[in-house]
Write a protein that holds these residues in place. Sequence first.
Motif, PDB file in Angstrom:
ATOM      1  N   MET A  23       4.238   7.932   7.702  1.00 35.05           N
ATOM      2  CA  MET A  23       4.205   7.868   6.234  1.00 35.05           C
ATOM      3  C   MET A  23       3.008   8.686   5.747  1.00 35.05           C
ATOM      4  O   MET A  23       2.035   8.843   6.476  1.00 35.05           O
ATOM      5  N   SER A  62      -7.262   8.221   7.050  1.00 36.17           N
ATOM      6  CA  SER A  62      -7.396   8.949   5.785  1.00 36.17           C
ATOM      7  C   SER A  62      -8.538   9.941   5.846  1.00 36.17           C
ATOM      8  O   SER A  62      -9.609   9.625   6.369  1.00 36.17           O
ATOM      9  N   LYS A  89      -3.663   3.255   9.621  1.00 35.19           N
ATOM     10  CA  LYS A  89      -3.713   4.262   8.554  1.00 35.19           C
ATOM     11  C   LYS A  89      -4.992   5.071   8.725  1.00 35.19           C
ATOM     12  O   LYS A  89      -6.070   4.499   8.872  1.00 35.19           O
ATOM     13  N   ASP A 116       0.842  -1.202   0.000  1.00 37.11           N
ATOM     14  CA  ASP A 116       0.000   0.000   0.000  1.00 37.11           C
ATOM     15  C   ASP A 116       0.878   1.254   0.000  1.00 37.11           C
ATOM     16  O   ASP A 116       1.387   1.660  -1.027  1.00 37.11           O
ATOM     17  N   VAL A 117       1.114   1.853   1.177  1.00 32.65           N
ATOM     18  CA  VAL A 117       1.884   3.110   1.223  1.00 32.65           C
ATOM     19  C   VAL A 117       3.383   2.794   1.136  1.00 32.65           C
ATOM     20  O   VAL A 117       3.867   1.868   1.772  1.00 32.65           O
ATOM     21  N   THR A 131      -6.149  12.080   1.601  1.00 32.63           N
ATOM     22  CA  THR A 131      -4.789  12.084   2.141  1.00 32.63           C
ATOM     23  C   THR A 131      -4.758  11.063   3.257  1.00 32.63           C
ATOM     24  O   THR A 131      -5.626  11.074   4.137  1.00 32.63           O
ATOM     25  N   SER A 132      -3.779  10.162   3.212  1.00 30.51           N
ATOM     26  CA  SER A 132      -3.658   9.127   4.243  1.00 30.51           C
ATOM     27  C   SER A 132      -2.359   9.305   4.990  1.00 30.51           C
ATOM     28  O   SER A 132      -1.337   9.677   4.399  1.00 30.51           O
ATOM     29  N   SER A 171       0.461   9.428   2.145  1.00 27.85           N
ATOM     30  CA  SER A 171       0.165   9.137   0.745  1.00 27.85           C
ATOM     31  C   SER A 171      -1.048   9.965   0.346  1.00 27.85           C
ATOM     32  O   SER A 171      -1.971  10.154   1.138  1.00 27.85           O
ATOM     33  N   THR A 172      -1.033  10.517  -0.868  1.00 17.88           N
ATOM     34  CA  THR A 172      -2.137  11.397  -1.267  1.00 17.88           C
ATOM     35  C   THR A 172      -2.677  11.015  -2.638  1.00 17.88           C
ATOM     36  O   THR A 172      -1.976  10.399  -3.438  1.00 17.88           O
ATOM     37  N   SER A 173      -3.914  11.383  -2.877  1.00 16.28           N
ATOM     38  CA  SER A 173      -4.470  11.332  -4.227  1.00 16.28           C
ATOM     39  C   SER A 173      -5.368  12.549  -4.320  1.00 16.28           C
ATOM     40  O   SER A 173      -5.462  13.331  -3.370  1.00 16.28           O
ATOM     41  N   PHE A 225       7.426   0.249   3.515  1.00 11.82           N
ATOM     42  CA  PHE A 225       6.109   0.129   2.877  1.00 11.82           C
ATOM     43  C   PHE A 225       5.162  -0.624   3.799  1.00 11.82           C
ATOM     44  O   PHE A 225       5.594  -1.235   4.781  1.00 11.82           O
ATOM     45  N   ILE A 233       7.448   4.542   1.101  1.00  8.91           N
ATOM     46  CA  ILE A 233       8.265   5.722   1.352  1.00  8.91           C
ATOM     47  C   ILE A 233       9.737   5.340   1.234  1.00  8.91           C
ATOM     48  O   ILE A 233      10.149   4.279   1.695  1.00  8.91           O
TER      49      ILE A 233
END
Length: 421
Positions: A387, A358, A356, A305-306, A395-396, A389-391, A321, A308
């Motif tokens: 960590m 989000s 996680k 998933d995430v 944002t997570s 992660s974005t879309s 990860f 870095i």
Amino acid sequence: MALIVHKYGGTSMGSTERIRNVAKRVAKWARAGHQMVVVPSAMSGETNRLLGLASELAPSHAKNSYYRELDMLASTGEQASSALLAIALQGEGVESVSYAGWQVPVRTDSSFTKARIESIDDKRVRADLDAGRVVIVTGFQGIDPEGNITTLGRGGSDTSAVAVAAALKAAEVLIYTDVDGVYTTDPRVVSAAKRLGTVSFEEMLEMASLGSKVLQIRSVEFAGKYKVPMRVLSSFTPWDIDLEEEAKSGTLITFEEDEKMEKAVVSGIAFNRGEAKISVLGVPDTPGIAAGILGPVADANIEVDVIIQNISKDGKTDFSFTVSQGDYQRALELLSETVAPSLGASEVVGNPNIAKVSIVGIGMRSHVGVASTMFRTLSKEGVNIQMISTSEIKTSVVIDEKYLELAVRSLHTAFGLDKSE
Ligand code: ADP
Ligand code: ASP
Ligand code: MG
């Protein structure tokens, strides 16, 4: 009058008294003139009980033959609850028949324990509907091309219901559960969570994929693909409430976004406790490192998933990860025993105690500073972000699991989602 699909989850089917209540509700809909298909889950706790028996006899191992038997076993839960519902309906004076997945048939691929539906034959069900029967189709299961019973992954009855609705071109699928709709976050964790009257399909897709287990993600994918109108509502209201009122209650998953764009920037907060973090430390910072680490992980059918990668120091870097907790041990062993030595890494370390969190919202697209509000809120609470992660619409962050509830609550307040008391 319309063709309607109802789905009842495990808690809603949790005892004979509850099954009787479901039968009375379905009978009410049938008597109002609707053609009814009902997709039940196993009685609550039953799938866990069955899988627990299997692991007592032989702990999980990655053999296909073992997963085949798990599906053979777990599918019995839905077979029992479906027959019980048919019996209860007959007790209410409603003609009713139940079918296991293979009898419909619901055709799937052969990925035992996480099979995907490929097609559903509607002939048998239609013939019964035309003859005035209520049809019950087991949730969670199907049959593969070799005639083996398959299951669709945990929470898979949602997907069965939406797929059946798509195949029958039903007017609507109603997902009856133990909460009265989709909330801004899990109402069992944040009591200030608000029920959403509508939620866009895209937001629901993100929330489901990011851990909101109120709907299985594949059910939302199906609803989107076949444009099946879908509503989440409570099975705990009195069965004899006014049908029109019931039909408008809960949360509607909508395919229109325009008016929504003007509303909340963040519409929901999802979280997932089911992931674990793995770090490969001190790998030479050369091209091909990510592929060297993640390639073998993907070959072992482990989803990542995430991700870095840290900056390089003295030509070495650290790479982290997340994977699902179910894959954690396998991934850790694979990296420690084979990948790390071949890449010259100094150490592989893991942490299963992460979560996680989000924030999700289609309004985020047109607003800057949403992520920074999230980071500032967490820092004020002393929560360290491991960590990110974005879309476009989410944002997570990955954080220590012990801060999960604090993080979700403070973000819920910071983004103005708390209900006014
Ligand atoms: P069922 O057995 O009916 O399929 P589930 O337990 O799978 O029910 O899903 C319903 C649960 O989902 C609720 O009891 C609630 O705790 C949880 N949940 C998580 N996130 C949300 C959310 N955003 N809105 C509503 N419920 C949520
Ligand atoms: N009974 C299955 C489970 O517990 C499927 C479902 O309830 O949706 O995961
Ligand atoms: Mg569920």
